[in-house]
Design an enzyme around this catalytic site. Structure first.
Site: not given
Ligand code: DGL
Length: 273
Positions: A186, A154, A12-13, A188, A75
């Protein structure tokens, strides 16, 4: 002959792909995992297709050097932009997080109106709509980019009035259109699932691509006859984590979402791959 006991590569990023790792750990606990989070170059969501594809290629080379038996592009943005290219180049099975979510959403909708939320890159690519329409052409798919969700998650603001306020602004449009299914497109977003669910209301089903991806990964490993049938033991390098920067911050976040203690995260120079 592929070694069934070899790990699965997941990338993932940054930290978001850990929502996919968490599902893989739950659904196929015998599998070993090598995770790479591109914490030096995150976010991918606002970068171009060319850049995300170049980054993804480097990561695939790194994971293949770890002798992984399959790769999960955890991702959404990388799945949207790069998966088609990189899977052609690899000689091991690869899956992304977009397709599994589209199947679940197409099955879940009753009124034919599906919403998708994600990064600017994922929504701009139109990939969710394309895949859903391949399954059912009569469904309408409404995408909405929600770029502030990633930093809010985050920052740990999973249950917070600020997140509520931003979510209301982003989601009102989808509520007004009357969608009955919403894809959390996404990495997150599963972490703010309860906020999104409360705002959308009970009539809207939420689809979590992380869950669907782990399910499809299991099916893929079975079909390829490479599902690990040896019971994994703790400590035998079962889960290994690599990042391109800020390992301590990564570990802190990872430990907040994964039950299993993240023993270490190692920084590697991804540009060398
Ligand atoms: N992992 C990204 C995704 O799922 C979100 C974070 C980023 O923009 O890199 O699209």
């Amino acid at each position: 002959m592929v070694n069934k006991n070899a790990p699965i590569g997941v990338f993932d990023s940054g930290v978001g792909g850990l929502t996919v790792v968490r599902e893989i750990m739950r659904q196929i606990p015998n599998e070993k995992i090598v995770y790479f989070g591109d914490t030096a170059r995150v976010p991918y969501g606002s970068k171009s297709k060319e850049t995300v594809t170049r980054y993804s290629r480097q990561i695939v080379r790194f994971l293949q050097a770890q002798d992984v038996k399959a790769i999960v592009v955890a991702c959404n943005t990388a799945s949207a932009y790069a998966l088609d290219e990189i899977e052609k180049e690899a000689d091991i099975p690869m899956i992304g997080v977009v397709k599994p979510g589209t199947k679940a959403a197409a099955e879940a909708t009753s009124n034919g109106k599906i919403g998708v939320i994600g990064t600017e890159g994922t929504i701009g690519s139109g990939i969710y709509s394309r895949y859903i329409k391949e399954i059912n052409h009569d469904v309408s798919v409404i995408g909405k980019a929600c770029p502030l969700f990633v930093p809010l998650v985050e920052e740990g603001l999973w249950q917070d009035p600020v997140t509520d306020e931003i979510a209301k602004r982003y989601l009102t449009e989808l509520i007004d259109i009357g969608i009955d299914t919403l894809i959390l497109g996404c990495t997150h977003y599963p972490l703010i699932r309860s906020t999104v669910g409360r705002i959308m209301g009970e009539g809207v089903q939420l689809v979590n691509p992380a869950y669907e991806t782990a399910r499809e990964l299991k099916e893929l490993l079975e079909a390829e006859h490479i599902l690990n049938d040896e019971e994994a033991k703790l400590g035998d390098n079962r889960y290994r984590f690599f990042v391109s920067d800020a390992a301590e911050k990564f570990k802190h976040f990872a430990n907040s979402i994964i039950k299993y203690g993240i023993l270490s995260a190692k920084v590697i120079h991804i540009e060398e791959y």
